[in-house]
Structure formats: structure tokens, C-alpha cells
Design a protein around this motif. Structure first.
Motif, PDB file in Angstrom:
ATOM      1  N   LEU A 179      86.704   3.323  70.878  1.00  0.00           N
ATOM      2  CA  LEU A 179      86.011   4.488  70.331  1.00  0.00           C
ATOM      3  C   LEU A 179      85.259   4.198  69.041  1.00  0.00           C
ATOM      4  N   PHE A 180      85.812   3.367  68.159  1.00  0.00           N
ATOM      5  CA  PHE A 180      85.230   3.228  66.826  1.00  0.00           C
ATOM      6  C   PHE A 180      84.722   1.840  66.480  1.00  0.00           C
ATOM      7  N   LEU A 181      85.348   0.797  66.982  1.00  0.00           N
ATOM      8  CA  LEU A 181      85.079  -0.547  66.465  1.00  0.00           C
ATOM      9  C   LEU A 181      84.588  -1.518  67.529  1.00  0.00           C
ATOM     10  N   ARG A 182      83.815  -1.053  68.452  1.00  0.00           N
ATOM     11  CA  ARG A 182      83.403  -1.889  69.575  1.00  0.00           C
ATOM     12  C   ARG A 182      82.604  -3.122  69.145  1.00  0.00           C
ATOM     13  N   HIS A 183      81.725  -2.986  68.163  1.00  0.00           N
ATOM     14  CA  HIS A 183      80.831  -4.091  67.803  1.00  0.00           C
ATOM     15  C   HIS A 183      81.119  -4.675  66.417  1.00  0.00           C
ATOM     16  N   HIS A 184      82.291  -4.409  65.879  1.00  0.00           N
ATOM     17  CA  HIS A 184      82.635  -4.891  64.539  1.00  0.00           C
ATOM     18  C   HIS A 184      83.898  -5.737  64.629  1.00  0.00           C
ATOM     19  N   PHE A 185      83.723  -7.041  64.812  1.00  0.00           N
ATOM     20  CA  PHE A 185      84.869  -7.915  65.087  1.00  0.00           C
ATOM     21  C   PHE A 185      85.833  -7.991  63.914  1.00  0.00           C
ATOM     22  N   THR A 186      85.323  -8.209  62.696  1.00  0.00           N
ATOM     23  CA  THR A 186      86.212  -8.373  61.544  1.00  0.00           C
ATOM     24  C   THR A 186      86.965  -7.093  61.237  1.00  0.00           C
ATOM     25  N   ALA A 187      86.277  -5.968  61.246  1.00  0.00           N
ATOM     26  CA  ALA A 187      86.933  -4.685  60.995  1.00  0.00           C
ATOM     27  C   ALA A 187      87.949  -4.385  62.093  1.00  0.00           C
ATOM     28  N   ARG A 188      87.606  -4.740  63.300  1.00  0.00           N
ATOM     29  CA  ARG A 188      88.501  -4.520  64.439  1.00  0.00           C
ATOM     30  C   ARG A 188      89.799  -5.301  64.276  1.00  0.00           C
ATOM     31  N   LEU A 189      89.696  -6.553  63.862  1.00  0.00           N
ATOM     32  CA  LEU A 189      90.864  -7.393  63.653  1.00  0.00           C
ATOM     33  C   LEU A 189      91.743  -6.833  62.540  1.00  0.00           C
ATOM     34  N   ILE A 190      91.131  -6.446  61.433  1.00  0.00           N
ATOM     35  CA  ILE A 190      91.885  -5.913  60.302  1.00  0.00           C
ATOM     36  C   ILE A 190      92.579  -4.605  60.672  1.00  0.00           C
ATOM     37  N   VAL A 191      91.882  -3.722  61.363  1.00  0.00           N
ATOM     38  CA  VAL A 191      92.469  -2.441  61.764  1.00  0.00           C
ATOM     39  C   VAL A 191      93.594  -2.654  62.775  1.00  0.00           C
ATOM     40  N   ASN A 192      93.417  -3.577  63.710  1.00  0.00           N
ATOM     41  CA  ASN A 192      94.475  -3.855  64.684  1.00  0.00           C
ATOM     42  C   ASN A 192      95.738  -4.394  64.004  1.00  0.00           C
ATOM     43  N   ILE A 193      95.570  -5.268  63.041  1.00  0.00           N
ATOM     44  CA  ILE A 193      96.723  -5.780  62.294  1.00  0.00           C
ATOM     45  C   ILE A 193      97.391  -4.639  61.533  1.00  0.00           C
ATOM     46  N   GLY A 194      96.597  -3.763  60.944  1.00  0.00           N
ATOM     47  CA  GLY A 194      97.150  -2.611  60.229  1.00  0.00           C
ATOM     48  C   GLY A 194      97.928  -1.680  61.141  1.00  0.00           C
ATOM     49  N   ILE A 195      97.402  -1.433  62.326  1.00  0.00           N
ATOM     50  CA  ILE A 195      98.096  -0.569  63.288  1.00  0.00           C
ATOM     51  C   ILE A 195      99.427  -1.182  63.694  1.00  0.00           C
ATOM     52  N   VAL A 196      99.435  -2.482  63.959  1.00  0.00           N
ATOM     53  CA  VAL A 196     100.672  -3.154  64.347  1.00  0.00           C
ATOM     54  C   VAL A 196     101.690  -3.102  63.204  1.00  0.00           C
ATOM     55  N   VAL A 197     101.245  -3.299  61.977  1.00  0.00           N
ATOM     56  CA  VAL A 197     102.151  -3.238  60.826  1.00  0.00           C
ATOM     57  C   VAL A 197     102.758  -1.845  60.696  1.00  0.00           C
ATOM     58  N   VAL A 198     101.948  -0.816  60.866  1.00  0.00           N
ATOM     59  CA  VAL A 198     102.453   0.559  60.783  1.00  0.00           C
ATOM     60  C   VAL A 198     103.483   0.813  61.885  1.00  0.00           C
ATOM     61  N   PHE A 199     103.212   0.369  63.097  1.00  0.00           N
ATOM     62  CA  PHE A 199     104.165   0.564  64.189  1.00  0.00           C
ATOM     63  C   PHE A 199     105.453  -0.225  63.957  1.00  0.00           C
ATOM     64  N   VAL A 200     105.365  -1.417  63.380  1.00  0.00           N
ATOM     65  CA  VAL A 200     106.572  -2.193  63.075  1.00  0.00           C
ATOM     66  C   VAL A 200     107.413  -1.478  62.025  1.00  0.00           C
TER      67      VAL A 200
END
Length: 55
Positions: free
Chosen positions: A24-45
Motif C-alpha cells: 500500500l505505501f512503500l512499493r517503490h522505496h526499497f530503503t524505507a521499506r527495509l527500515i519500516v519492515n525491521i521496525g514492524i518486526v521489532v514492535v511485534f517481538v
């Protein structure tokens, strides 16, 4: 048995959140996508350790 079901459901929800945010939000932004994915995983952990390790 119920604990395993909740853990599997928790992982499925985490994967669904990551994929939906990516699409939905980060289809064409690789660096932002990676950072947000790591943040989501950290929050879930953190949520996992707070909620599942008490029981």
C-alpha cells in the motif's frame, strides 16, 4: 495447544501487516521499506515478549 494456535496466528498477522504496508505505501522505496519492515518486526517481538512470556 491453544498457545501454539495463538503464536501461529500472531505470526500470520505480522506477515499480513508487513505485506500490506509494503504493497500500500512503500512499493517503490526499497530503503524505507527495509527500515519500516525491521521496525514492524521489532514492535511485534516486543509485543510477543510482553504478552506471551507472562503466561
Amino acid at each position: 495447544m491453544t498457545g501454539n494456535l495463538f503464536r501461529v496466528l500472531f505470526i500470520v498477522v505480522m506477515i499480513a501487516v508487513i505485506v500490506s504496508v509494503d504493497l500500500l505505501f512503500l512499493r517503490h522505496h526499497f530503503t524505507a521499506r527495509l527500515i519500516v519492515n525491521i521496525g514492524i518486526v521489532v514492535v511485534f517481538v516486543i509485543i510477543y515478549f510482553i504478552s506471551f512470556k507472562k503466561s
